[in-house]
Design a protein around this motif. Structure first.
Motif, PDB file in Angstrom:
ATOM      1  N   ASN A 315       4.077  78.074 -40.887  1.00  7.97           N
ATOM      2  CA  ASN A 315       5.106  77.588 -39.229  1.00  7.97           C
ATOM      3  C   ASN A 315       4.510  75.769 -38.337  1.00  7.97           C
ATOM      4  OD1 ASN A 315       7.764  79.524 -39.154  1.00  7.97           O
ATOM      5  ND2 ASN A 315       6.029  80.997 -39.127  1.00  7.97           N
ATOM      6  N   GLN A 316       3.067  75.886 -38.964  1.00  5.37           N
ATOM      7  CA  GLN A 316       2.751  74.422 -37.825  1.00  5.37           C
ATOM      8  C   GLN A 316       3.300  73.001 -39.281  1.00  5.37           C
ATOM      9  OE1 GLN A 316      -1.943  74.837 -38.701  1.00  5.37           O
ATOM     10  NE2 GLN A 316      -1.964  76.773 -37.403  1.00  5.37           N
ATOM     11  N   MET A 317       4.099  73.305 -39.770  1.00  4.24           N
ATOM     12  CA  MET A 317       4.746  71.967 -40.856  1.00  4.24           C
ATOM     13  C   MET A 317       5.605  71.337 -40.052  1.00  4.24           C
ATOM     14  SD  MET A 317       2.318  71.387 -42.951  1.00  4.24           S
ATOM     15  CE  MET A 317       3.245  70.535 -44.217  1.00  4.24           C
ATOM     16  N   THR A 318       6.072  70.205 -40.104  1.00  3.98           N
ATOM     17  CA  THR A 318       7.311  69.329 -39.917  1.00  3.98           C
ATOM     18  C   THR A 318       7.752  69.464 -41.514  1.00  3.98           C
ATOM     19  OG1 THR A 318       5.792  67.926 -38.828  1.00  3.98           O
ATOM     20  CG2 THR A 318       8.786  67.848 -39.410  1.00  3.98           C
ATOM     21  N   ASN A 328      20.027  73.742 -41.134  1.00  6.03           N
ATOM     22  CA  ASN A 328      19.631  75.353 -39.634  1.00  6.03           C
ATOM     23  C   ASN A 328      19.675  74.927 -38.626  1.00  6.03           C
ATOM     24  OD1 ASN A 328      20.776  76.946 -42.163  1.00  6.03           O
ATOM     25  ND2 ASN A 328      19.463  78.154 -41.729  1.00  6.03           N
ATOM     26  N   LEU A 329      18.227  73.805 -38.047  1.00  9.22           N
ATOM     27  CA  LEU A 329      17.762  73.588 -37.194  1.00  9.22           C
ATOM     28  C   LEU A 329      18.358  72.101 -36.237  1.00  9.22           C
ATOM     29  CD1 LEU A 329      14.007  73.350 -38.613  1.00  9.22           C
ATOM     30  CD2 LEU A 329      14.597  74.325 -36.545  1.00  9.22           C
ATOM     31  N   GLY A 337       9.029  76.139 -31.713  1.00  8.62           N
ATOM     32  CA  GLY A 337       7.830  77.683 -31.633  1.00  8.62           C
ATOM     33  C   GLY A 337       8.972  78.875 -32.237  1.00  8.62           C
ATOM     34  N   HIS A 338      10.413  78.226 -33.578  1.00 10.81           N
ATOM     35  CA  HIS A 338      11.160  78.821 -33.840  1.00 10.81           C
ATOM     36  C   HIS A 338      10.142  79.357 -34.915  1.00 10.81           C
ATOM     37  CE1 HIS A 338      10.960  75.273 -35.630  1.00 10.81           C
ATOM     38  NE2 HIS A 338      11.506  75.933 -36.788  1.00 10.81           N
ATOM     39  N   ASP A 339      10.844  80.494 -35.804  1.00 13.04           N
ATOM     40  CA  ASP A 339      10.307  80.759 -36.986  1.00 13.04           C
ATOM     41  C   ASP A 339      11.188  80.902 -38.294  1.00 13.04           C
ATOM     42  OD1 ASP A 339       7.825  82.950 -38.623  1.00 13.04           O
ATOM     43  OD2 ASP A 339      10.302  82.797 -39.383  1.00 13.04           O
TER      44      ASP A 339
END
Length: 372
Positions: A315-318, A328-329, A337-339
């Protein structure tokens, strides 16, 4: 419960240490040699990959683990159980063929392959655990026969569990066919008739004749359906969706309890590699491009802490812009802050599996990340 140690290294290599040597050093630093392997049978649980999928772990990594076990006096073997769905690993003969085609033969890995639940997926050990959701786990016999259990996991996305980590590899992966059915049985898919074109892809993939085509529309017989989810993956019009309600949580709870049945009362060690992070399980006969860049290799005696650490690092990765996650993003315009895994498959969540694993004493979600 105090913090568990999770050991981590990146995929950066040098002329003096390649990735295979780095994996060996990671395992050594994490305490692998504290396990007594002398004349012990050691099951190395791995996913051999469905035929056509290329995201599974390279067999070179399995050879590092197997050779290390032999170096310490043990008797290693690679193992996995047969699948619930119809595919290239539905029985032990096809499963072995697929494993060998994908490079997991004794010649490449230095150890034999045993299909955990036998020829037809019925060779199982009943393990009493008296859990909240599972009273008696059905685990592949060749897995429960081992003196030492090692999980070697390709950490990736998953269309039902959110991600496929150590607990998925252990709990679902070690279940016999009946065990997999028990874990899946609460999730039953339904068909959106407005989207369905009656192509029959769902009926062809189903082992239980649950989807029926009538008037060029599919209907799923829930009396026959075992909730494996393969029809969701093959529908070209996304006309099939799971009636999850609380079934995703129940699946995760059962998976945690099955993991406890596998790991309890014997030495265990867990390795996860976050690379080629495909959006779906390696059970798919294809793999889409990764949703994030490669992260690294992790090892721990605690599979719960290991999964939590892997999820946090991911979750820290781009996100990869061209991936399902990236699309989807962009489509939904979600802020930071999304999962990543929930955004890849919005109908899923993974946190209930970890929370239940902590509750039943399998491990802790509190960890210290030790970088080497």
């Amino acid at each position: 419960m105090e913090q568990a140690k999770v050991y981590f290294t990146t995929f950066k290599a040098t002329a003096h240490e390649n990735l295979l040597q780095k994996l060996h050093r990671l395992m050594k630093t994490a305490g692998f040699e504290n396990i007594d392997f002398t004349d012990k049978y050691a099951a190395i649980k791995i996913h051999f990959g469905e035929y056509g999928n290329l995201a599974f772990l390279r067999p070179n990594y399995a050879k590092v683990v197997a050779d290390y076990v032999k170096e310490l006096g043990g008797k290693p073997y690679l193992t996995d159980c047969n699948t619930l769905y119809v595919g290239s690993r539905k029985n032990a003969l096809d499963h072995l063929d697929t494993a060998y085609v994908n490079g997991f033969s004794p010649l490449q890995t230095g150890c034999h392959v045993l299909i955990g639940d036998g020829l037809k997926g019925t060779d199982e050990t009943l393990v009493p655990i008296d859990g909240e959701y599972v009273k008696e786990a059905k685990i592949g016999h060749a897995i429960m026969d081992a003196d030492v259990f090692i999980s070697l996991t390709h950490f990736k996305g998953h269309e039902m569990a959110g991600f496929g980590g150590a607990l998925k590899n252990i709990g679902m992966g070690c279940g016999s066919r009946a065990g997999k059915m028990e874990q899946h049985c609460d999730g039953k898919p339904s068909v959106d008739r407005d989207l369905c074109v009656g192509c029959g892809a769902c009926s062809r993939i189903c082992a239980h004749d649950a989807p029926q085509i009538s008037d060029r529309k599919a209907e799923i017989d829930h009396e026959k359906c075992v909730g494996c989810g393969r029809c969701l993956a093959v529908c070209p019009k996304d006309a099939i969706a799971a009636d999850f309600s609380d079934s995703i949580a129940v699946l995760n709870y059962k998976m945690a309890e099955y993991s406890l049945a596998v790991c309890r009362n014997r030495p265990c060690f867990h390795v996860s590699l976050i690379c080629d992070v495909s959006p779906n399980c390696d059970c798919h006969a294809e793999n889409d491009i990764p949703i994030i860049p490669n992260v690294g290799m992790l090892a721990s005696f605690d599979p719960v802490a290991l999964d939590q650490a892997c999820a946090d690092l991911c979750n820290q990765m781009t996100p990869v812009k061209e991936s399902i996650l990236g699309e989807n993003l962009e489509k939904h315009g979600v802020d930071e802050g999304h999962d990543h895994f929930h955004m890849t498959h919005p109908d899923t969540e993974w946190k209930s599996c970890i929370a239940h694993a902590v509750k039943i004493g399998l491990g802790t979600d509190q960890y210290e990340l030790v970088k080497i």
